[in-house]
Design a protein around this motif. Sequence first.
Motif, PDB file in Angstrom:
ATOM      1  N   THR A 140       0.737  -1.191   0.135  1.00 29.44           N
ATOM      2  CA  THR A 140       0.137  -0.063   0.113  1.00 29.44           C
ATOM      3  C   THR A 140       0.683   1.195  -0.041  1.00 29.44           C
ATOM      4  O   THR A 140       0.242   2.313  -0.124  1.00 29.44           O
ATOM      5  N   ASP A 141       2.150   1.211   0.020  1.00 36.72           N
ATOM      6  CA  ASP A 141       3.092   2.331   0.255  1.00 36.72           C
ATOM      7  C   ASP A 141       3.239   2.835  -1.347  1.00 36.72           C
ATOM      8  O   ASP A 141       3.629   2.275  -2.173  1.00 36.72           O
ATOM      9  N   ASN A 142       3.079   4.057  -1.162  1.00 31.87           N
ATOM     10  CA  ASN A 142       3.355   5.112  -2.541  1.00 31.87           C
ATOM     11  C   ASN A 142       5.140   4.988  -2.461  1.00 31.87           C
ATOM     12  O   ASN A 142       5.769   5.608  -1.535  1.00 31.87           O
ATOM     13  N   LEU A 143       5.745   4.658  -3.785  1.00 31.03           N
ATOM     14  CA  LEU A 143       7.019   4.528  -3.830  1.00 31.03           C
ATOM     15  C   LEU A 143       7.947   6.014  -3.713  1.00 31.03           C
ATOM     16  O   LEU A 143       8.742   6.024  -2.999  1.00 31.03           O
ATOM     17  N   SER A 144       7.109   6.877  -4.202  1.00 27.66           N
ATOM     18  CA  SER A 144       7.779   8.075  -4.300  1.00 27.66           C
ATOM     19  C   SER A 144       7.925   8.892  -2.814  1.00 27.66           C
ATOM     20  O   SER A 144       8.634   9.543  -2.429  1.00 27.66           O
ATOM     21  N   GLU A 145       6.699   8.422  -1.998  1.00 26.76           N
ATOM     22  CA  GLU A 145       6.628   9.121  -0.474  1.00 26.76           C
ATOM     23  C   GLU A 145       7.738   8.411   0.213  1.00 26.76           C
ATOM     24  O   GLU A 145       8.195   9.015   1.328  1.00 26.76           O
ATOM     25  N   VAL A 146       7.810   7.250   0.105  1.00 23.78           N
ATOM     26  CA  VAL A 146       8.834   6.309   0.942  1.00 23.78           C
ATOM     27  C   VAL A 146      10.343   6.727   0.640  1.00 23.78           C
ATOM     28  O   VAL A 146      11.029   7.121   1.390  1.00 23.78           O
ATOM     29  N   ARG A 147      10.560   7.136  -0.667  1.00 21.34           N
ATOM     30  CA  ARG A 147      11.814   7.385  -1.048  1.00 21.34           C
ATOM     31  C   ARG A 147      12.042   8.990  -0.420  1.00 21.34           C
ATOM     32  O   ARG A 147      13.179   9.434  -0.221  1.00 21.34           O
ATOM     33  N   ALA A 148      11.007   9.841  -0.789  1.00 23.07           N
ATOM     34  CA  ALA A 148      11.100  11.126   0.015  1.00 23.07           C
ATOM     35  C   ALA A 148      11.370  11.127   1.605  1.00 23.07           C
ATOM     36  O   ALA A 148      12.119  11.987   2.022  1.00 23.07           O
ATOM     37  N   LYS A 149      10.795   9.899   2.261  1.00 21.16           N
ATOM     38  CA  LYS A 149      10.998  10.021   3.511  1.00 21.16           C
ATOM     39  C   LYS A 149      12.620   9.723   3.831  1.00 21.16           C
ATOM     40  O   LYS A 149      13.194  10.026   4.637  1.00 21.16           O
ATOM     41  N   MET A 150      13.030   8.720   2.968  1.00 24.15           N
ATOM     42  CA  MET A 150      14.704   8.279   3.072  1.00 24.15           C
ATOM     43  C   MET A 150      15.418   9.257   3.063  1.00 24.15           C
ATOM     44  O   MET A 150      16.401   9.495   3.343  1.00 24.15           O
ATOM     45  N   ALA A 151      15.010  10.218   1.726  1.00 24.06           N
ATOM     46  CA  ALA A 151      16.025  11.269   1.363  1.00 24.06           C
ATOM     47  C   ALA A 151      15.801  12.307   2.729  1.00 24.06           C
ATOM     48  O   ALA A 151      17.086  12.989   2.874  1.00 24.06           O
ATOM     49  N   GLU A 152      14.787  12.406   3.400  1.00 28.99           N
ATOM     50  CA  GLU A 152      14.760  13.246   4.326  1.00 28.99           C
ATOM     51  C   GLU A 152      15.827  12.848   5.729  1.00 28.99           C
ATOM     52  O   GLU A 152      16.364  13.514   6.285  1.00 28.99           O
ATOM     53  N   TYR A 153      15.591  11.495   6.010  1.00 31.73           N
ATOM     54  CA  TYR A 153      16.539  10.836   6.714  1.00 31.73           C
ATOM     55  C   TYR A 153      18.120  11.212   6.324  1.00 31.73           C
ATOM     56  O   TYR A 153      18.854  11.638   7.204  1.00 31.73           O
ATOM     57  N   GLN A 154      18.284  10.941   5.256  1.00 31.80           N
ATOM     58  CA  GLN A 154      19.695  11.312   4.580  1.00 31.80           C
ATOM     59  C   GLN A 154      20.088  12.506   4.897  1.00 31.80           C
ATOM     60  O   GLN A 154      21.240  13.104   5.065  1.00 31.80           O
TER      61      GLN A 154
END
Length: 206
Positions: A140-154
């Motif tokens: 159910t996860d949106n791929l772009s949203e999860v990547r944005a979250k990872m980019a925020e962590y980075q």
Amino acid sequence: MIIATAPSTAVDTQDTKPILLDVTNTRLTVTSEQFDRLCLDNPNLRLELTPNRELIVMALTGGESGKKNARLSSRVVVWNDETDLGEVFDSSTGYDFTEFGGGKRSPDVSWIEKSRLEGQNIIGLIQILPDFAIELRSPTDNLSEVRAKMAEYQQLGVRLGLFINPQDRQVEIYRPRQEVEILEDPKSIDCNEVMPGLILSMSKIL
């Protein structure tokens, strides 16, 4: 899509009714304080806040994703119990990154080195960056949203972030000030750079 902005007026939490959340076909932006109220008033919802104050309402995890996330958590916990180098936190743990320019997030698995927790109050949302964070993509996860979250962590400085994507049999590795490394169908992930001795098996995950 409708964009709805919650009132910015301060409220007295003792004299107001609970804020109940209906996000059908709605994008909602809220303040950090309103987000905290929403979490208190809607304890059954999984909520996050992005750096631009957009409210994210996450679907409940299905059984297959829940099983994989439990395996990931247990593997990190076993390593940490053996090394006693820090503390492991599960997907229900919230972090407040607003002082660093981020949002309020809940990694699926996170870890903080022991010395960085000394003197920290972690009864509520944790207000320091984790050293390590995992996001496991569910159907159910949106791929772009999860990547944005990872980019925020980075960007904020999480030392090692793993985005595990079973749907594409990939693992994306995020490190500060480095290009994202993408591994195709890896058997394991070497986390030694941050967590000495941890080789995270991808068995039954990908």
